[in-house]
Every structure is written in structure tokens, then in C-alpha cells.
Design a protein around this motif. Structure first.
Motif, mmCIF file in Angstrom:
data_model
loop_
_atom_site.group_PDB
_atom_site.id
_atom_site.type_symbol
_atom_site.label_atom_id
_atom_site.label_comp_id
_atom_site.label_asym_id
_atom_site.label_seq_id
_atom_site.Cartn_x
_atom_site.Cartn_y
_atom_site.Cartn_z
ATOM 1 N N PRO A 1 0.805 -1.233 0.000
ATOM 2 C CA PRO A 1 0.000 0.000 0.000
ATOM 3 C C PRO A 1 0.834 1.278 0.000
ATOM 4 N N GLY A 2 1.943 1.288 0.722
ATOM 5 C CA GLY A 2 2.781 2.488 0.763
ATOM 6 C C GLY A 2 3.365 2.856 -0.589
ATOM 7 N N VAL A 3 3.662 1.852 -1.396
ATOM 8 C CA VAL A 3 4.170 2.097 -2.756
ATOM 9 C C VAL A 3 3.085 2.761 -3.598
ATOM 10 N N LEU A 4 1.864 2.276 -3.455
ATOM 11 C CA LEU A 4 0.749 2.860 -4.205
ATOM 12 C C LEU A 4 0.462 4.285 -3.751
ATOM 13 N N VAL A 5 0.578 4.536 -2.456
ATOM 14 C CA VAL A 5 0.372 5.892 -1.937
ATOM 15 C C VAL A 5 1.430 6.844 -2.502
ATOM 16 N N ALA A 6 2.677 6.395 -2.570
ATOM 17 C CA ALA A 6 3.748 7.234 -3.129
ATOM 18 C C ALA A 6 3.466 7.577 -4.587
ATOM 19 N N LEU A 7 2.980 6.601 -5.351
ATOM 20 C CA LEU A 7 2.640 6.865 -6.750
ATOM 21 C C LEU A 7 1.488 7.854 -6.849
ATOM 22 N N GLU A 8 0.484 7.651 -6.024
ATOM 23 C CA GLU A 8 -0.674 8.548 -6.052
ATOM 24 C C GLU A 8 -0.277 9.978 -5.685
ATOM 25 N N TYR B 1 0.608 10.661 -16.073
ATOM 26 C CA TYR B 1 1.052 11.624 -15.071
ATOM 27 C C TYR B 1 0.178 12.863 -15.200
ATOM 28 N N THR B 2 -0.457 13.273 -14.093
ATOM 29 C CA THR B 2 -1.394 14.396 -14.145
ATOM 30 C C THR B 2 -0.906 15.619 -13.369
ATOM 31 N N GLY B 3 0.328 15.601 -12.912
ATOM 32 C CA GLY B 3 0.868 16.733 -12.158
ATOM 33 C C GLY B 3 1.459 17.789 -13.066
ATOM 34 N N SER B 4 2.232 18.691 -12.462
ATOM 35 C CA SER B 4 2.815 19.799 -13.234
ATOM 36 C C SER B 4 4.341 19.798 -13.249
ATOM 37 N N ASP B 5 4.978 18.920 -12.460
ATOM 38 C CA ASP B 5 6.446 18.865 -12.430
ATOM 39 C C ASP B 5 6.868 17.395 -12.312
ATOM 40 N N TYR B 6 6.939 16.727 -13.446
ATOM 41 C CA TYR B 6 7.197 15.291 -13.493
ATOM 42 C C TYR B 6 8.505 14.927 -12.806
ATOM 43 N N GLU B 7 9.582 15.641 -13.117
ATOM 44 C CA GLU B 7 10.887 15.317 -12.539
ATOM 45 C C GLU B 7 10.865 15.436 -11.018
ATOM 46 N N ALA B 8 10.264 16.495 -10.495
ATOM 47 C CA ALA B 8 10.203 16.679 -9.042
ATOM 48 C C ALA B 8 9.363 15.584 -8.384
ATOM 49 N N ASP B 9 8.251 15.233 -9.003
ATOM 50 C CA ASP B 9 7.404 14.187 -8.438
ATOM 51 C C ASP B 9 8.090 12.822 -8.478
ATOM 52 N N MET B 10 8.815 12.526 -9.536
ATOM 53 C CA MET B 10 9.526 11.252 -9.610
ATOM 54 C C MET B 10 10.665 11.209 -8.594
ATOM 55 N N LYS B 11 11.260 12.365 -8.315
ATOM 56 C CA LYS B 11 12.303 12.431 -7.285
ATOM 57 C C LYS B 11 11.694 12.090 -5.926
ATOM 58 N N ASP C 1 11.085 7.924 -1.375
ATOM 59 C CA ASP C 1 10.160 7.265 -0.456
ATOM 60 C C ASP C 1 10.775 5.963 0.062
ATOM 61 N N PRO C 2 10.924 5.805 1.382
ATOM 62 C CA PRO C 2 11.586 4.611 1.935
ATOM 63 C C PRO C 2 10.921 3.284 1.548
ATOM 64 N N GLU C 3 9.599 3.227 1.547
ATOM 65 C CA GLU C 3 8.944 1.967 1.209
ATOM 66 C C GLU C 3 9.138 1.634 -0.271
#
Length: 123
Positions: free
Chosen positions: A32-39, A63-73, A78-80
């Protein structure tokens, strides 16, 4: 309500033949934590398909955000997710020269160019 901008992503990587069953089993119950990080990173409609003749994993996501690189970082920090990748990376073989694993400077999965899209209407 406006539809958010969507970036479509398709990536490939090779799955080691010895890991097929385990890879499928763990993805039947992703942590679940992996899915939360993706969300949190604005990833939606994510799927991974497997093509056995080439031992190919094919991932597609939006990807529906505005800063793909920052979100992927953020995902890579994310530890999990890091623990998940330490398990799954050993089951895979990257096509990217010099790649050492997920979340590193050199991408682990190969991004594939989109050459055609049909969104369901001809009018």
C-alpha cells in the motif's frame, strides 16, 4: 471541471525468466505504501504487462501533475518504494547502459516513444 494535463508514459525492461512467478505474485499484492507514493506523485492508470517471448515488461501510466521530474524524485526518496525496488530490481535487466537500479541518476526502465494515439472519437 477541467481535465488535468496528462503526460502518457510507456516504459520497458526485461524480466529475468527465473523471476516470472515471483514478480507476478508480488504485483498481485503491491504494498500500500508504494501505491500511496505513486498517487502522491500524480501517477494514475498505471499498469505493467508481460510479453513472454521477449521476456519484456511493458509499463504504461499517466502523469497528471505539473512537475514530473520533481514528483519522480519524491517517489525515489520514499523509503517503502526504495525497499520495493530493492526487491524488484533484482528480477529485472535494464536495457539502459550504465543503469544501476530504480531511482538512480541513469533510468532503470527505458522510456518508449509514442508514435500513435487514438483517443476514441473520429468527429
Amino acid at each position: 471541471m477541467p481535465v488535468p494535463h496528462t503526460k502518457r508514459i510507456c516504459q520497458i525492461i526485461k524480466l529475468k525468466p527465473s523471476a516470472v512467478d515471483e514478480y507476478k505474485a508480488i504485483h498481485a499484492a503491491v504494498w500500500p505504501g508504494v501505491l500511496v507514493a505513486l498517487e502522491r506523485a500524480h501517477i494514475v492508470d498505471y499498469s505493467i504487462n508481460y510479453y513472454p517471448p521477449l521476456q519484456l515488461l511493458i509499463a504504461t501510466m499517466k502523469y497528471t501533475g505539473s512537475d514530473y521530474e520533481a514528483d519522480m524524485k519524491k517517489v525515489s526518496e520514499d523509503p517503502e518504494t526504495q525497499k520495493w525496488w530493492s526487491m524488484t530490481d533484482g528480477m529485472q535487466e535494464s536495457f539502459v547502459e550504465g543503469a544501476e537500479g530504480s531511482g538512480k541518476e541513469i533510468p532503470w526502465w527505458t522510456e518508449v516513444e509514442e508514435v500513435f494515439r487514438f483517443e476514441g472519437t473520429t468527429k
